[in-house]
Structure formats: structure tokens, C-alpha cells
Design an enzyme around this catalytic site. Structure first.
Site, PDB file in Angstrom:
ATOM      1  N   ARG A  10       0.852  -1.187   0.000  1.00 45.20           N
ATOM      2  CA  ARG A  10       0.000   0.000   0.000  1.00 45.20           C
ATOM      3  C   ARG A  10       0.893   1.244   0.000  1.00 45.20           C
ATOM      4  O   ARG A  10       2.093   1.164   0.266  1.00 45.20           O
ATOM      5  CB  ARG A  10      -0.902   0.017   1.232  1.00 45.20           C
ATOM      6  CG  ARG A  10      -1.906  -1.105   1.291  1.00 45.20           C
ATOM      7  CD  ARG A  10      -2.635  -1.086   2.631  1.00 45.20           C
ATOM      8  NE  ARG A  10      -3.271   0.202   2.870  1.00 45.20           N
ATOM      9  CZ  ARG A  10      -3.352   0.796   4.065  1.00 45.20           C
ATOM     10  NH1 ARG A  10      -2.808   0.233   5.129  1.00 45.20           N
ATOM     11  NH2 ARG A  10      -3.977   1.953   4.185  1.00 45.20           N
ATOM     12  N   SER A  12       0.579   4.036   1.964  1.00 48.26           N
ATOM     13  CA  SER A  12       0.628   4.863   3.169  1.00 48.26           C
ATOM     14  C   SER A  12       2.061   4.985   3.663  1.00 48.26           C
ATOM     15  O   SER A  12       2.929   4.163   3.340  1.00 48.26           O
ATOM     16  CB  SER A  12      -0.251   4.269   4.273  1.00 48.26           C
ATOM     17  OG  SER A  12       0.344   3.116   4.815  1.00 48.26           O
ATOM     18  N   LYS A  77      -1.701  -7.667  10.950  1.00 47.14           N
ATOM     19  CA  LYS A  77      -3.067  -7.565  11.462  1.00 47.14           C
ATOM     20  C   LYS A  77      -4.086  -7.358  10.344  1.00 47.14           C
ATOM     21  O   LYS A  77      -5.285  -7.560  10.561  1.00 47.14           O
ATOM     22  CB  LYS A  77      -3.174  -6.435  12.487  1.00 47.14           C
ATOM     23  CG  LYS A  77      -2.963  -5.041  11.943  1.00 47.14           C
ATOM     24  CD  LYS A  77      -3.099  -4.013  13.054  1.00 47.14           C
ATOM     25  CE  LYS A  77      -2.970  -2.592  12.528  1.00 47.14           C
ATOM     26  NZ  LYS A  77      -3.133  -1.586  13.597  1.00 47.14           N
ATOM     27  N   ASP A  78      -3.635  -6.957   9.140  1.00 48.46           N
ATOM     28  CA  ASP A  78      -4.549  -6.762   8.018  1.00 48.46           C
ATOM     29  C   ASP A  78      -4.840  -8.048   7.263  1.00 48.46           C
ATOM     30  O   ASP A  78      -5.769  -8.101   6.452  1.00 48.46           O
ATOM     31  CB  ASP A  78      -3.974  -5.736   7.031  1.00 48.46           C
ATOM     32  CG  ASP A  78      -3.921  -4.328   7.595  1.00 48.46           C
ATOM     33  OD1 ASP A  78      -4.702  -4.035   8.519  1.00 48.46           O
ATOM     34  OD2 ASP A  78      -3.101  -3.526   7.106  1.00 48.46           O
ATOM     35  N   THR A 118     -11.980   5.771  17.343  1.00 52.29           N
ATOM     36  CA  THR A 118     -11.428   4.499  16.880  1.00 52.29           C
ATOM     37  C   THR A 118     -12.392   3.878  15.876  1.00 52.29           C
ATOM     38  O   THR A 118     -13.601   4.104  15.956  1.00 52.29           O
ATOM     39  CB  THR A 118     -11.194   3.511  18.037  1.00 52.29           C
ATOM     40  OG1 THR A 118     -10.636   2.295  17.511  1.00 52.29           O
ATOM     41  CG2 THR A 118     -12.477   3.169  18.768  1.00 52.29           C
ATOM     42  N   SER A 120     -12.051   0.539  15.494  1.00 45.81           N
ATOM     43  CA  SER A 120     -11.896  -0.853  15.917  1.00 45.81           C
ATOM     44  C   SER A 120     -12.971  -1.245  16.922  1.00 45.81           C
ATOM     45  O   SER A 120     -13.058  -0.678  18.012  1.00 45.81           O
ATOM     46  CB  SER A 120     -10.502  -1.040  16.547  1.00 45.81           C
ATOM     47  OG  SER A 120     -10.432  -2.240  17.271  1.00 45.81           O
ATOM     48  N   ARG A 122     -12.925  -3.973  18.496  1.00 46.72           N
ATOM     49  CA  ARG A 122     -12.168  -4.595  19.591  1.00 46.72           C
ATOM     50  C   ARG A 122     -11.777  -3.546  20.633  1.00 46.72           C
ATOM     51  O   ARG A 122     -11.979  -3.734  21.839  1.00 46.72           O
ATOM     52  CB  ARG A 122     -10.904  -5.267  19.024  1.00 46.72           C
ATOM     53  CG  ARG A 122      -9.925  -5.751  20.092  1.00 46.72           C
ATOM     54  CD  ARG A 122      -8.604  -6.154  19.463  1.00 46.72           C
ATOM     55  NE  ARG A 122      -7.969  -5.054  18.743  1.00 46.72           N
ATOM     56  CZ  ARG A 122      -7.235  -4.105  19.318  1.00 46.72           C
ATOM     57  NH1 ARG A 122      -7.039  -4.111  20.630  1.00 46.72           N
ATOM     58  NH2 ARG A 122      -6.684  -3.153  18.597  1.00 46.72           N
ATOM     59  N   ARG A 123     -11.208  -2.433  20.177  1.00 48.14           N
ATOM     60  CA  ARG A 123     -10.820  -1.378  21.101  1.00 48.14           C
ATOM     61  C   ARG A 123     -12.047  -0.758  21.766  1.00 48.14           C
ATOM     62  O   ARG A 123     -12.060  -0.518  22.975  1.00 48.14           O
ATOM     63  CB  ARG A 123     -10.024  -0.302  20.358  1.00 48.14           C
ATOM     64  CG  ARG A 123      -8.617  -0.733  19.959  1.00 48.14           C
ATOM     65  CD  ARG A 123      -7.981   0.259  18.999  1.00 48.14           C
ATOM     66  NE  ARG A 123      -6.571  -0.061  18.732  1.00 48.14           N
ATOM     67  CZ  ARG A 123      -5.903   0.374  17.685  1.00 48.14           C
ATOM     68  NH1 ARG A 123      -6.504   1.145  16.775  1.00 48.14           N
ATOM     69  NH2 ARG A 123      -4.620   0.051  17.517  1.00 48.14           N
ATOM     70  N   ARG A 140     -10.895   6.932  11.052  1.00 42.42           N
ATOM     71  CA  ARG A 140     -10.087   6.177  10.105  1.00 42.42           C
ATOM     72  C   ARG A 140      -9.065   7.103   9.461  1.00 42.42           C
ATOM     73  O   ARG A 140      -9.072   8.297   9.658  1.00 42.42           O
ATOM     74  CB  ARG A 140     -10.977   5.530   9.034  1.00 42.42           C
ATOM     75  CG  ARG A 140     -11.755   4.320   9.539  1.00 42.42           C
ATOM     76  CD  ARG A 140     -12.162   3.422   8.389  1.00 42.42           C
ATOM     77  NE  ARG A 140     -11.028   3.076   7.566  1.00 42.42           N
ATOM     78  CZ  ARG A 140     -11.095   2.893   6.237  1.00 42.42           C
ATOM     79  NH1 ARG A 140     -12.243   3.033   5.607  1.00 42.42           N
ATOM     80  NH2 ARG A 140     -10.005   2.588   5.556  1.00 42.42           N
ATOM     81  N   GLY A 141      -8.185   6.505   8.668  1.00 43.71           N
ATOM     82  CA  GLY A 141      -7.145   7.264   7.992  1.00 43.71           C
ATOM     83  C   GLY A 141      -5.771   6.795   8.415  1.00 43.71           C
ATOM     84  O   GLY A 141      -5.629   5.974   9.322  1.00 43.71           O
ATOM     85  N   ASN A 142      -4.743   7.316   7.737  1.00 47.19           N
ATOM     86  CA  ASN A 142      -3.396   6.946   8.141  1.00 47.19           C
ATOM     87  C   ASN A 142      -3.075   7.553   9.498  1.00 47.19           C
ATOM     88  O   ASN A 142      -3.835   8.352  10.032  1.00 47.19           O
ATOM     89  CB  ASN A 142      -2.370   7.347   7.069  1.00 47.19           C
ATOM     90  CG  ASN A 142      -2.310   8.855   6.857  1.00 47.19           C
ATOM     91  OD1 ASN A 142      -2.230   9.620   7.808  1.00 47.19           O
ATOM     92  ND2 ASN A 142      -2.326   9.284   5.605  1.00 47.19           N
ATOM     93  N   THR A 145      -3.116  11.360   9.869  1.00 42.52           N
ATOM     94  CA  THR A 145      -4.486  11.864   9.715  1.00 42.52           C
ATOM     95  C   THR A 145      -5.281  11.647  10.989  1.00 42.52           C
ATOM     96  O   THR A 145      -6.008  12.540  11.447  1.00 42.52           O
ATOM     97  CB  THR A 145      -5.176  11.161   8.535  1.00 42.52           C
ATOM     98  OG1 THR A 145      -4.484  11.476   7.329  1.00 42.52           O
ATOM     99  CG2 THR A 145      -6.634  11.606   8.423  1.00 42.52           C
ATOM    100  N   ARG A 146      -5.140  10.469  11.580  1.00 43.65           N
ATOM    101  CA  ARG A 146      -5.882  10.178  12.805  1.00 43.65           C
ATOM    102  C   ARG A 146      -5.410  11.053  13.969  1.00 43.65           C
ATOM    103  O   ARG A 146      -6.219  11.526  14.774  1.00 43.65           O
ATOM    104  CB  ARG A 146      -5.765   8.692  13.160  1.00 43.65           C
ATOM    105  CG  ARG A 146      -6.715   7.818  12.357  1.00 43.65           C
ATOM    106  CD  ARG A 146      -6.620   6.375  12.772  1.00 43.65           C
ATOM    107  NE  ARG A 146      -5.437   5.740  12.205  1.00 43.65           N
ATOM    108  CZ  ARG A 146      -4.880   4.641  12.686  1.00 43.65           C
ATOM    109  NH1 ARG A 146      -5.373   4.071  13.776  1.00 43.65           N
ATOM    110  NH2 ARG A 146      -3.830   4.112  12.104  1.00 43.65           N
ATOM    111  N   CYS A 231     -11.857  -8.489  10.809  1.00 41.08           N
ATOM    112  CA  CYS A 231     -11.295  -7.629  11.846  1.00 41.08           C
ATOM    113  C   CYS A 231     -12.375  -6.769  12.479  1.00 41.08           C
ATOM    114  O   CYS A 231     -12.115  -6.027  13.429  1.00 41.08           O
ATOM    115  CB  CYS A 231     -10.191  -6.745  11.273  1.00 41.08           C
ATOM    116  SG  CYS A 231     -10.771  -5.543  10.065  1.00 41.08           S
TER     117      CYS A 231
END
Length: 297
Positions: A10, A12, A77-78, A118, A120, A122-123, A140-142, A145-146, A231
Site C-alpha cells: 500500500r 501509506s 493484522k490486516d 477508533t 476498531s 475490539r478497542r 479512520r485514515g493513516n 491523519t488520525r 477484523c
């Protein structure tokens, strides 16, 4: 191997950092090939809406399957827990810090009704179990960005490995121990894929594979695979390799955090360990929390 080895990734900043690390470890000329994924194209949508796990890897893997590149580099994780036919993860690089980080506030200092960012589940589920009063905002975002978007919130969650690799140091942050926030399966690890019939590349990648990381990730992915590959599921898994074998920690929660099941188990064989821990949680009602009728084979 005279020609450059083409490596798909990718685009990023973090993905390129990872791909360049792999390139630096290989004793051959390389070329980085940037691939846009569905996850990149839909950066403003919730991951669960666009397919969950796999949205950051499918197009990258297709480059491998089409023989346009010889390697693909992913955040572990992806990767869906089911490997694509014809491909093989031939190297797992030594793992960075697998833990989660809360940025913008210490966990104990979050005000009542705090807005926390977030994407996620999970989080979110683990935070809501501790603090049911907080408001979760989709973020979301890189990583940069976050961090920027997070300035309008009380706090956000990111992976410690991302901050570490990009040398980012937010002024207010707290690394959360797995007992508080169990990481995502594969978090902090880098996976290097090639075609299963590319024996030259399989041999080359064997020299950069980290066995401890491999054992940890295999156990975690085996645990996740019993429940599914998404995920978007509120599931955490984290293994530690030591002299006495592996210790695997698992967590399954209701997405609203009203119930959280945790378990830990040790063993020597990672695949069986992951399945055994999943069975432990299923016997305690994990499938009901996930609204899953039957475990995967």
C-alpha cells in the site's frame, strides 16, 4: 537473481516504511510497487461496511497472483486468517511493540462522556467495558491523519508500533498493557508473502524470518480463524514466546462492552494452542457474544 525484486505494498507512510525495511533486508536490488486497495479508496467509511479484514490486502495479493510482483508486504493484522491459495507468508519480521496506545489523555483522566476515536470494535468494546459512559467516534485514515483528527476529540487509539516506526511522539499518550486492552491479532508484526511455487524467493525469505514472531502470530491467527476472519469482530489475541513455549491470551466481547470473556493458555504447538483457547471461550459463551451460530472448521 539479477533483476530487481518487485515488492507490492500500500502507499501509506507506514506501509512504505515496512516495505522499505523488507527491501533493506534482502541481498538483491528491489523496486517498490504501490497498490491502492479498497480500504484506501474508502477511507471515510467504517471498515465493517466495506468488508472488514482483507480490504487492505486483496489488491496487493492480486499483484502476486498475476505475477506482476514477487513479494507483497503487509501489516500482519490486516491479513485474513485464511491464506489465499497459491500464496504463502514466507517471513514474519521481528515484532515491534504489539500494544495499543491512547493518545490525547491518560485512561484514568478521560472525563465523563468523553469522545474517543477508533474504528476498531475490539478497542471500543474493551474501552466501553471499563468506561460505559464514553462516546465512540469512528476514526479512520493513516496515522498522521488520525492524530490530526483526534485533536477535536478527548482521545484516540493507535498502535504503539505505528508511532514507533514513524518516530511520532504525541505529547499526551499512554501505552496500554494487554491486561487492559488486548491487542489485535498480528499487531506489530510485518508479513511478507510470495507465491507458493517461487522456491527461490521462499528460500531467500527464510533467512529474514523471525521464528519467535512466527510462532506467536500462528497461534494468534489460529485462535481468530475459529471465529471467522473479520477484523470487525470484537476479538483480541496476543501470544508471547518464551523459553517454556508460548503463552496465548484471548478475548471475545459484545460490541457494546457489556460482556467480555478473557482466557489464557500455554502450549508448544501454535496452531493447536490457538484452537484450544478458542474452544475454551466458546464453551463459556463466546459465540453468543458474537452472534455467530457455529465456529469455523
Amino acid at each position: 537473481m539479477s533483476d530487481s525484486v518487485r515488492i507490492a505494498t500500500r502507499g501509506s507512510e507506514l506501509a512504505l516504511w515496512q516495505a522499505n525495511l523488507v527491501a533493506a533486508l534482502l541481498p538483491t536490488p528491489t523496486e517498490i510497487v504501490i497498490v491502492e486497495t479498497e480500504g484506501d479508496r474508502s477511507a471515510d467509511r467504517n471498515l465493517a461496511e466495506i468488508g472488514g479484514q482483507g480490504v487492505f490486502v486483496k489488491e496487493v495479493q492480486q499483484k502476486l497472483l498475476d505475477s506482476q510482483v514477487r513479494l507483497a508486504v503487509h501489516s500482519a493484522k490486516d491479513l485474513p486468517s485464511a491464506i489465499v491459495g497459491g500464496l504463502e507468508v514466507a517471513a514474519w519480521l521481528a515484532r515491534a511493540d504489539p500494544r495499543d496506545v491512547i493518545v490525547g489523555s491518560l485512561l484514568k483522566d478521560l472525563p465523563r462522556g468523553a469522545h474517543v476515536g477508533t474504528s476498531s470494535t475490539r478497542r471500543a468494546a474493551q474501552l466501553l467495558a471499563l468506561r460505559p459512559d464514553v462516546e465512540i467516534e469512528i476514526l479512520r485514515g493513516n496515522i498522521r491523519t488520525r492524530l490530526k483528527k483526534g485533536q477535536r476529540m478527548h482521545a484516540i487509539f493507535v498502535a504503539a508500533a505505528a508511532l514507533e516506526r514513524l518516530d511520532l511522539h504525541p505529547p499526551v499518550m499512554e501505552i496500554l498493557e494487554p491486561e487492559v486492552m488486548l491487542p489485535q491479532v498480528g499487531q506489530g508484526a510485518i508479513a511478507v508473502e510470495c507465491r507458493s511455487d517461487d522456491f527461490e524467493m521462499l528460500g531467500l525469505l527464510a533467512s529474514i524470518n523471525d521464528r519467535d514472531t512466527q510462532q506467536e502470530i500462528l497461534a494468534e491467527r489460529s485462535f481468530l480463524q475459529v471465529f471467522g476472519t473479520g477484523c470487525s469482530l470484537p476479538i483480541g489475541g496476543f501470544a508471547r514466546a518464551g523459553e517454556d513455549g508460548l503463552m496465548l491470551y484471548g478475548m471475545v466481547a459484545k460490541s457494546d462492552g457489556t460482556r467480555v470473556l478473557r482466557a489464557a493458555q500455554s502450549g508448544d504447538e501454535p496452531i493447536e494452542l490457538g484452537r484450544s483457547l478458542a474452544k475454551n471461550l466458546i464453551e463459556r459463551g463466546a459465540l453468543e457474544l458474537l452472534s455467530v451460530a457455529e465456529p469455523a472448521e
